[in-house]
Design a protein around this motif. Structure first.
Motif, short mmCIF file in Angstrom:
data_model
loop_
_atom_site.label_atom_id
_atom_site.label_comp_id
_atom_site.label_asym_id
_atom_site.label_seq_id
_atom_site.Cartn_x
_atom_site.Cartn_y
_atom_site.Cartn_z
N ILE A 141 35.90 -25.27 -30.69
CA ILE A 141 36.08 -25.14 -29.53
C ILE A 141 34.72 -25.06 -28.99
O ILE A 141 33.85 -24.34 -29.48
N PRO A 142 34.60 -25.63 -27.72
CA PRO A 142 33.16 -25.41 -26.88
C PRO A 142 32.76 -24.09 -26.42
O PRO A 142 33.71 -23.67 -26.01
N VAL A 143 31.70 -23.81 -26.91
CA VAL A 143 31.13 -22.57 -26.47
C VAL A 143 30.05 -22.41 -25.54
O VAL A 143 29.19 -23.23 -25.80
N THR A 144 29.89 -21.72 -24.75
CA THR A 144 28.70 -21.44 -23.62
C THR A 144 28.42 -19.96 -23.63
O THR A 144 28.95 -19.16 -24.17
N GLY B 213 35.43 -5.81 -35.56
CA GLY B 213 35.86 -4.93 -34.29
C GLY B 213 36.18 -6.05 -33.30
O GLY B 213 37.04 -5.90 -32.56
N ALA B 214 35.31 -6.73 -33.23
CA ALA B 214 35.28 -8.07 -32.11
C ALA B 214 36.44 -8.79 -32.49
O ALA B 214 37.21 -9.02 -31.65
N ARG B 215 36.79 -9.13 -33.88
CA ARG B 215 37.94 -9.82 -34.22
C ARG B 215 39.23 -9.32 -33.53
O ARG B 215 40.15 -10.03 -33.22
N ALA C 23 38.63 -14.98 -36.17
CA ALA C 23 39.77 -14.94 -35.34
C ALA C 23 40.52 -16.16 -35.07
O ALA C 23 41.77 -16.11 -35.07
N LEU C 24 39.70 -17.17 -35.03
CA LEU C 24 40.13 -18.32 -34.79
C LEU C 24 40.42 -19.54 -35.80
O LEU C 24 40.83 -20.42 -35.78
N LEU D 38 48.95 -17.06 -27.30
CA LEU D 38 48.23 -18.15 -27.47
C LEU D 38 48.15 -18.33 -28.87
O LEU D 38 47.65 -17.12 -29.61
N ALA D 39 47.95 -19.34 -29.70
CA ALA D 39 47.27 -19.62 -31.01
C ALA D 39 45.96 -20.05 -30.89
O ALA D 39 45.53 -20.66 -29.97
N ALA D 40 45.34 -19.94 -32.21
CA ALA D 40 43.83 -20.32 -32.04
C ALA D 40 43.49 -21.58 -31.56
O ALA D 40 42.68 -21.89 -30.67
N GLU D 41 44.54 -22.63 -31.89
CA GLU D 41 44.11 -23.71 -31.56
C GLU D 41 44.63 -24.27 -30.07
O GLU D 41 44.18 -25.36 -29.48
#
Length: 412
Positions: free
Chosen positions: A329-332, A278-280, A321-322, A292-295
């Motif tokens: 990809i940096p995540v916070t 669902g989140a995807r 998804a990505l 946008l593309a994932a990258e």
């Protein structure tokens, strides 16, 4: 066409880590926690006694009359709205009649008023209730209050989708602008859930962290030993405009809202779908909307509640998804210091996402001395990370299976 582009010209954060853009950003970069023992009521009968509470400065605190006429949720939301409108430089009295809309999200609205008046009527009868009980407690109280405060005659809406309410409101605001219904929308979220029934209710369902050590270390998104979220109050409000409108008034533009996606798990009342599908769908839809593309995603501001199942499901969704870009990809996770403000969290995280774009600094996740190695994400920790943050994906997921993803980009 610029008529379809939506930009952010004003922001107002009200949170346990700070009120106003400068204090909010500084605290995020330094990992200054707003989690501490509850002071707004006596929590001695509860198993969880910590939360994120807001200290409103005198300049934004309600007057005597407003303090009695509005719920705490409205007090916080009005403070955030005043900050956002002031930041935008908008003269709302000069705007075309009916062209400014309001969309505010909330999970539980005036719950403090509900709690106190319910006790009053049970213990002492009807005459013990506040005459303004209903207008104070109703879920649309803040949206209506903003409209009254500024004399706005456009659409006035309230989004109620639990912890996704704030970003849901922001997505709805973009739709109003893109459809041509509004030139400007005041949008965001507010909640004031630090009351006995709500803290006790979340504790009873074992959703809250039961850490009995330093309160500042209780919220641990993506940590091996994460054990639940920490509840908090707060508000986040943004001023969104069509690019044409912003340019006509020569406004300073913080960022562009380039995309949004929404979906439902249709799985469980409180649990996220374990496979993250669902989140995807929400994330994929947001990226498609943004073109946008994932990258192309430079940074992810996660939902990151610190519950075992939610962090795991979000991670699976990000990988799904990505794809191959996900681990790079940096995540916070802002909730590591703000706590979880329910319907306000996603709006505050939208502000944090935009500040990462404008500053080129990604705030670290606090309390992440032992990250869960099974998650395979680039989790920012210890220190802020310098980066070319040209685009940010920010996620919000909620009880009921609501999923909202927003994409903000640097203005070009």
């Amino acid at each position: 066409m610029t008529a379809d582009r939506v930009v952010v010209t004003g922001m107002g954060p009200v949170s346990s880590i700070g009120v106003g853009l400068e204090r909010f950003h500084e605290a995020a970069l330094k990992s200054v926690s707003g989690i501490r023992p509850i002071t707004s009521f006596d929590p001695s009968r509860l198993s969880v006694r910590i939360a994120g509470e807001v200290d409103l400065p005198e300049s934004l605190a309600p007057s005597g009359r407003d303090r009695l006429a509005d719920d705490r949720c409205t007090h916080l939301g009005m403070a955030a709205t005043r900050l956002a409108v002031d930041d935008s430089g908008l003269d709302l009295t000069a705007e075309a009649d009916g062209r400014v809309a309001v969309v505010i999200g909330t999970g539980i609205g005036g719950i403090g008023t509900w709690e106190s008046n319910t006790r009053a009527v049970i213990e002492r009868g009807e005459r013990a209730m506040r005459p303004r009980f209903i207008p104070m407690a109703m879920l649309n109280a803040l949206s209506a209050r903003i409209s009254l405060e500024y004399g706005l005659h456009g659409s006035v809406l309230t989004m109620v989708s639990a912890c996704a309410s704030g970003p849901d409101a922001i997505a709805c605001a973009a739709m109003l602008i893109r459809s041509g219904e509004a030139d400007v929308v005041i949008a965001g979220g507010a909640d004031a859930p630090v009351v006995e029934t709500i803290v006790g209710g979340f504790a009873r369902m074992r959703a809250l962290s039961v850490s009995d050590g330093d309160p500042a270390r209780a919220s641990r998104p993506f940590h091996t030993d994460r054990d639940g979220f920490v509840i908090a109050e707060g508000a986040g409000v943004l001023v969104l405009e069509s690019l044409d409108h912003a340019r006509r008034r020569q406004a300073r533009i913080h960022a562009e809202l380039t995309g949004y996606g929404r979906s439902s798990d249709a799985f469980h009342a409180t649990m996220p779908q374990p496979d993250g599908s669902g989140a995807r769908r929400a994330i994929t839809s947001a990226l498609r909307s943004a073109g946008l593309a994932a990258e192309d995603v430079a940074h992810v501001n996660s939902h990151g509640t610190g519950t075992p199942f939610n962090d795991a499901a979000e991670t699976i969704a990000l990988h799904s998804a990505l794809g191959a870009a996900a681990p790079e990809i940096p995540v916070t996770a802002n909730k590591s210091i703000t706590g979880h403000c329910l319907g306000a969290s996603g709006a505050l995280e939208a502000i944090a996402s935009i500040q990462a774009i404008t500053s080129g600094l990604i705030p670290p996740i606090a309390n992440l001395d032992r990250p869960d190695k099974q998650l395979h994400l680039d989790l920012v920790r210890d220190e802020p990370r310098e980066a070319d943050v040209h685009s940010v994906l920010t996620n919000s997921f909620a009880f009921g299976g609501h999923n909202v993803a927003l994409v903000f980009g640097r203005m070009s």
